[in-house]
Design an enzyme around this catalytic site. Structure first.
Site, mmCIF file in Angstrom:
data_model
loop_
_atom_site.group_PDB
_atom_site.id
_atom_site.type_symbol
_atom_site.label_atom_id
_atom_site.label_comp_id
_atom_site.label_asym_id
_atom_site.label_seq_id
_atom_site.Cartn_x
_atom_site.Cartn_y
_atom_site.Cartn_z
ATOM 1 N N TRP A 1 38.742 35.739 66.866
ATOM 2 C CA TRP A 1 38.161 36.984 67.696
ATOM 3 C C TRP A 1 39.210 38.184 67.245
ATOM 4 C CZ3 TRP A 1 33.954 36.175 69.691
ATOM 5 C CH2 TRP A 1 33.712 35.220 70.263
ATOM 6 N N ASP B 1 43.701 41.814 73.518
ATOM 7 C CA ASP B 1 42.580 40.993 73.956
ATOM 8 C C ASP B 1 43.116 39.768 74.744
ATOM 9 O OD1 ASP B 1 40.461 39.172 74.264
ATOM 10 O OD2 ASP B 1 39.618 39.113 72.507
ATOM 11 N N LYS C 1 36.081 33.620 80.751
ATOM 12 C CA LYS C 1 37.077 32.420 80.404
ATOM 13 C C LYS C 1 37.716 31.911 81.687
ATOM 14 C CE LYS C 1 35.208 32.888 76.286
ATOM 15 N NZ LYS C 1 35.679 33.625 75.103
HETATM 16 C C1 PLP Z 1 35.397 34.791 74.059
HETATM 17 C C2 PLP Z 1 36.180 35.361 73.654
HETATM 18 C C3 PLP Z 1 35.701 36.816 72.940
HETATM 19 C C4 PLP Z 1 34.386 37.335 72.978
HETATM 20 O O1 PLP Z 1 33.747 37.357 74.265
HETATM 21 P P1 PLP Z 1 32.311 38.187 74.640
HETATM 22 O O2 PLP Z 1 32.296 38.327 75.892
HETATM 23 O O3 PLP Z 1 31.450 36.802 74.280
HETATM 24 O O4 PLP Z 1 32.177 39.338 73.623
HETATM 25 C C5 PLP Z 1 36.709 37.621 72.539
HETATM 26 N N1 PLP Z 1 38.000 37.214 72.477
HETATM 27 C C6 PLP Z 1 38.414 36.253 72.782
HETATM 28 C C7 PLP Z 1 39.961 35.905 72.991
HETATM 29 C C8 PLP Z 1 37.536 35.297 73.418
HETATM 30 O O5 PLP Z 1 38.140 34.117 74.174
#
Ligand code: PLP
Length: 360
Positions: free
Chosen positions: A101, A171, A195
């Protein structure tokens, strides 16, 4: 009806109380005679839903007055572009690449300016967090970027990088609200909610006000400007209304549970059950450097791909679902987010012990 223990990395388990409450309110939300799904986002009832959600999130995280909370669409991935478009005033940013990511965010940023990879753990399949105490931070970097919890690899920053005074952007998709956070250490915190918070379709951005300006990169779409959404309190256009409503219920649930300090303690207890077993098992083993282990995502292997597949299959039959590891890592991964009860982790470890006996 029977519910399984769902170890999915995302979309993932939600608190059962929240789902029940949403079910009760499905046809008639508190005397409005309609579902939240059918409601105008400009209505009085919805205004209260989104305002309460923001207030509860602010309380949970201790978000200071000078930070805005934005409820957006497009998942976490849209932010990979929005962040450089809004923050790259000097067109320079430093990225710490600790997984897929972070790598995707780094690659996206290269479209908009100079993105420097100042540290990486790709040399060992992202199984550790690099030392970030004295990195070559660019003098004119607009920000330093991290992915705080690496969902696929199961690593977590236990200390934030030394950004040498530069704005930190994180993030936190897979560790959102899993423990207390000092918001002031960041310029921008964001994540997709699917998540650890709510249903897919909502991304939350928490951003310090001075970083919200008209001065975005030329061509930045109106919908990707933080100012657009900040000025309109996340109601510039139709927000992901139902998703925000569920997030609000999860915030309420977290407050009832005692907030983020209590959550951290609970998450530590849960993770310890699994990690202690992995450390003592003669069949299963963890694949992450111990000091960097995530409380949320726990990858592990047997060392034998066929046995891994057998484990995933038999676990599913035992009501323990979505334990297959990410395709880039293989093996297994148990995601044990806030809403995974301790009983779920205990059931998983009991099953692993049984499987070990039968297959060793
Ligand atoms: C799942 C995830 C993403 C991507 O998320 P989307 O909402 O599908 O774009 C980005 N960063 C992390 C850390 C993730 O776990």
């Amino acid at each position: 009806m029977s519910r399984v223990y769902n170890f999915s990395a995302g979309p993932a388990v939600l608190p059962e109380e929240v789902l029940r409450e949403a079910a009760e309110e499905m046809l008639d939300y508190r005397g409005t005679g309609m579902s939240v799904m059918e409601m105008s986002h400009r209505s009085k009832a919805y205004d209260k839903i989104i305002k309460d959600a923001e207030a509860d999130l602010r309380e949970l995280m201790g978000i200071p007055e000078n930070y805005k909370v934005l409820f957006l669409q497009g998942g976490a991935s849209t932010q990979f572009a929005a962040i450089p478009m809004n923050l790259m005033k000097n067109k320079v940013a430093d990225y710490i690449v600790t997984g897929q990511w972070a790598k995707k965010a780094y690659q996206e940023a290269q479209k908009y300016g100079t993105a420097n990879k100042i540290a990486s753990s790709e040399d060992e399949t992202f199984s550790y967090i690099p030392d970030c105490s004295d990195l070559p931070i660019s003098e004119n970097a607009d920000y330093v970027y991290i992915c705080e919890n690496n969902t696929i690899y199961g690593t977590k920053f236990k200390t934030l990088p030394n950004t040498k005074g530069k704005t930190l952007v994180a993030d936190v998709s897979s560790c959102f609200l899993s423990e207390p956070v000092d918001v002031e250490k960041y310029g921008l915190i964001y994540g997709g909610v699917q998540k650890n918070i709510g249903p897919a379709g909502v991304a939350i951005v928490i951003i310090r006000e001075d970083l919200i300006t008209e001065d975005t990169l030329p061509g930045t779409p109106t919908m990707l400007k933080y100012k657009t959404h900040a000025d309109a309190d996340s109601l510039y256009n139709t927000p992901p209304a139902y998703g925000i409503y569920i997030c609000g219920k999860v915030f309420q649930w977290l407050k009832k549970k005692g907030g983020l300090a209590a959550m951290k303690q609970y998450n530590e207890e849960k993770a310890k059950i699994l990690y202690d077993f992995l450390d003592s098992s003669s069949l299963f083993k963890g694949i992450v450097r111990k000091e960097d282990r995530s409380l949320m995502n726990v990858p592990f292997v047997t060392g034998n791909e066929e046995l891994d597949a057998k484990f995933v299959k038999e676990a599913k039959e035992a009501g323990l679902e979505n334990l297959k590891g990410h395709r880039s890592v293989g093996g297994m991964r148990a995601s044990i987010y806030n809403a995974m009860p301790k009983e779920g982790v205990e059931a998983l470890v009991a099953f692993m012990k049984k499987f070990e006996k039968e297959n060793l």
